[in-house]
Design a protein around this motif. Structure first.
Motif, PDB file in Angstrom:
ATOM      1  N   ARG A 156       0.975  -1.044   0.068  1.00 19.91           N
ATOM      2  CA  ARG A 156      -0.022   0.050   0.025  1.00 19.91           C
ATOM      3  C   ARG A 156       0.980   1.227   0.188  1.00 19.91           C
ATOM      4  NH1 ARG A 156      -2.885   0.982   6.076  1.00 19.91           N
ATOM      5  NH2 ARG A 156      -1.002   0.813   7.349  1.00 19.91           N
ATOM      6  N   ARG A 157       2.331   1.232   0.422  1.00 15.24           N
ATOM      7  CA  ARG A 157       3.045   2.469   0.475  1.00 15.24           C
ATOM      8  C   ARG A 157       3.731   2.261  -0.789  1.00 15.24           C
ATOM      9  NH1 ARG A 157       5.549  -0.314   4.999  1.00 15.24           N
ATOM     10  NH2 ARG A 157       7.443   0.085   3.849  1.00 15.24           N
ATOM     11  N   ASN A 158       4.020   1.128  -1.430  1.00 14.48           N
ATOM     12  CA  ASN A 158       5.085   1.270  -2.622  1.00 14.48           C
ATOM     13  C   ASN A 158       4.594   0.545  -4.132  1.00 14.48           C
ATOM     14  OD1 ASN A 158       7.651   2.086  -0.976  1.00 14.48           O
ATOM     15  ND2 ASN A 158       7.111   0.248   0.147  1.00 14.48           N
ATOM     16  N   ALA A 159       3.576   0.328  -4.034  1.00 18.59           N
ATOM     17  CA  ALA A 159       2.973  -0.135  -5.447  1.00 18.59           C
ATOM     18  C   ALA A 159       2.866   0.885  -6.265  1.00 18.59           C
ATOM     19  CB  ALA A 159       1.760  -0.850  -5.190  1.00 18.59           C
ATOM     20  N   SER A 160       3.452   0.597  -7.495  1.00 23.02           N
ATOM     21  CA  SER A 160       3.190   1.726  -8.698  1.00 23.02           C
ATOM     22  C   SER A 160       1.795   1.950  -9.330  1.00 23.02           C
ATOM     23  CB  SER A 160       4.144   1.253  -9.856  1.00 23.02           C
ATOM     24  OG  SER A 160       3.781   0.075 -10.550  1.00 23.02           O
ATOM     25  N   THR A 161       0.940   1.241  -8.916  1.00 27.06           N
ATOM     26  CA  THR A 161      -0.467   1.597  -9.555  1.00 27.06           C
ATOM     27  C   THR A 161      -1.433   1.666  -8.431  1.00 27.06           C
ATOM     28  OG1 THR A 161      -0.856  -0.875  -9.597  1.00 27.06           O
ATOM     29  CG2 THR A 161       0.016  -0.088 -11.675  1.00 27.06           C
ATOM     30  N   PRO A 162      -2.290   2.466  -8.535  1.00 26.23           N
ATOM     31  CA  PRO A 162      -3.303   2.957  -7.634  1.00 26.23           C
ATOM     32  C   PRO A 162      -4.077   1.730  -7.130  1.00 26.23           C
ATOM     33  CG  PRO A 162      -3.401   4.799  -9.350  1.00 26.23           C
ATOM     34  CD  PRO A 162      -2.511   3.652  -9.839  1.00 26.23           C
ATOM     35  N   VAL A 163      -4.561   0.872  -8.377  1.00 25.52           N
ATOM     36  CA  VAL A 163      -5.521  -0.174  -8.075  1.00 25.52           C
ATOM     37  C   VAL A 163      -4.847  -1.168  -6.905  1.00 25.52           C
ATOM     38  CG1 VAL A 163      -4.644  -1.695  -9.944  1.00 25.52           C
ATOM     39  CG2 VAL A 163      -6.841  -2.027  -9.070  1.00 25.52           C
ATOM     40  N   VAL A 164      -3.477  -1.379  -7.165  1.00 29.13           N
ATOM     41  CA  VAL A 164      -2.601  -2.330  -6.218  1.00 29.13           C
ATOM     42  C   VAL A 164      -2.601  -1.534  -4.815  1.00 29.13           C
ATOM     43  CG1 VAL A 164      -0.534  -3.639  -5.726  1.00 29.13           C
ATOM     44  CG2 VAL A 164      -1.554  -3.663  -8.121  1.00 29.13           C
ATOM     45  N   ARG A 165      -2.083  -0.553  -5.193  1.00 32.42           N
ATOM     46  CA  ARG A 165      -2.101   0.292  -3.747  1.00 32.42           C
ATOM     47  C   ARG A 165      -3.517   0.314  -2.709  1.00 32.42           C
ATOM     48  NH1 ARG A 165       0.661   4.149  -6.878  1.00 32.42           N
ATOM     49  NH2 ARG A 165      -1.166   5.417  -6.571  1.00 32.42           N
ATOM     50  N   ASN A 166      -4.520   0.482  -3.499  1.00 34.63           N
ATOM     51  CA  ASN A 166      -5.863   0.541  -3.000  1.00 34.63           C
ATOM     52  C   ASN A 166      -6.216  -0.755  -2.581  1.00 34.63           C
ATOM     53  OD1 ASN A 166      -6.143   3.333  -3.293  1.00 34.63           O
ATOM     54  ND2 ASN A 166      -7.207   3.179  -5.284  1.00 34.63           N
ATOM     55  N   MET A 167      -6.020  -1.786  -3.219  1.00 36.45           N
ATOM     56  CA  MET A 167      -6.501  -2.973  -2.798  1.00 36.45           C
ATOM     57  C   MET A 167      -5.454  -3.500  -1.514  1.00 36.45           C
ATOM     58  SD  MET A 167      -6.135  -6.603  -5.282  1.00 36.45           S
ATOM     59  CE  MET A 167      -6.518  -5.690  -6.536  1.00 36.45           C
ATOM     60  N   ALA A 168      -4.364  -3.182  -1.640  1.00 33.12           N
ATOM     61  CA  ALA A 168      -3.659  -3.643  -0.448  1.00 33.12           C
ATOM     62  C   ALA A 168      -4.190  -2.925   0.785  1.00 33.12           C
ATOM     63  CB  ALA A 168      -2.037  -3.210  -0.720  1.00 33.12           C
TER      64      ALA A 168
END
Length: 218
Positions: free
Chosen positions: A183-195
């Protein structure tokens, strides 16, 4: 008055057209290069955090679903509710993981279970987690061993309910550092939000699990 040859009269116009054509070709080449560079940068960013996170969480979720399905036929009360919730939610999430991985032409199943993908932006807590994962013998902290899975499958209902809670407490506790990192380091918003969403859900379930364990130990 001397008239210029018709060919000579057209040359300035042709030169302008030629310069314009060369400029257009060069512009297109530069645009393609920039597009390729951006695409390569995007791919590199995806492979740094997003893709390894999704692959590891897919593997991690598969085991949680297995544990929930093993206990469900003999689950009681709130343990049954918890197992149903975990199985349903994590089936949905694994579908999302796999859809994203396939859309990025990435394999769904990791070749090796390891947490080194968390090193580039690791905090001290992250590094401690990675060290524990490497020392676990399974590549990931909190995973149930085959012996523990077989014991859960063979135990009578009351013992199986308690075993399931202990296994899921360890399982969720180990998921939180991975989810926090993504949630801190993913490059895509979809993965950050999912995490971020999964981190909150598993933290809440962990509170529920510990409450149920306290009830059982009293």
């Amino acid at each position: 008055m001397t008239q210029s040859h018709p060919f000579l009269q057209k040359r300035p116009c042709q030169s302008i057209l030629l310069v314009a054509l060369v400029g257009a070709i060069l512009g297109a080449c530069v645009a393609l290069f920039v597009q390729h560079w951006k695409s390569q940068q995007t791919q590199n960013a995806l492979w740094q955090t997003d893709i390894p996170f999704l692959k590891m969480m897919n593997y991690h979720h598969d085991q949680a679903i297995t544990l929930a399905e093993l206990v469900l036929p003999k689950a009681q009360g709130q343990v049954a509710q918890l197992a149903h919730q975990i199985a349903a939610q994590q089936r949905t999430e694994t579908g999302m993981f796999r859809a994203l991985l396939l859309s990025w032409n990435a394999p769904v199943i990791p070749q090796k279970i390891q947490m080194d993908w968390m090193i580039p932006h690791a905090t001290l807590d992250d590094l401690a987690f990675i060290s524990r994962c490497n020392a676990s013998g399974l590549g990931m902290e909190g995973l149930a061993t085959m012996a523990q899975i077989n014991e859960l499958a063979q135990s009578p209902p009351d013992a199986a309910n308690t075993q399931f809670l202990h296994l899921m407490a360890a399982h969720h506790s180990a998921a939180l550092p991975m989810l926090d990192y993504a949630r801190r380091n993913a490059s895509t918003p979809v993965v950050r939000n999912m995490a971020a969403s999964m981190w909150a859900a598993q933290r809440d379930e962990l509170v529920w699990i510990h409450a149920l364990l306290r009830q059982r130990h009293h």
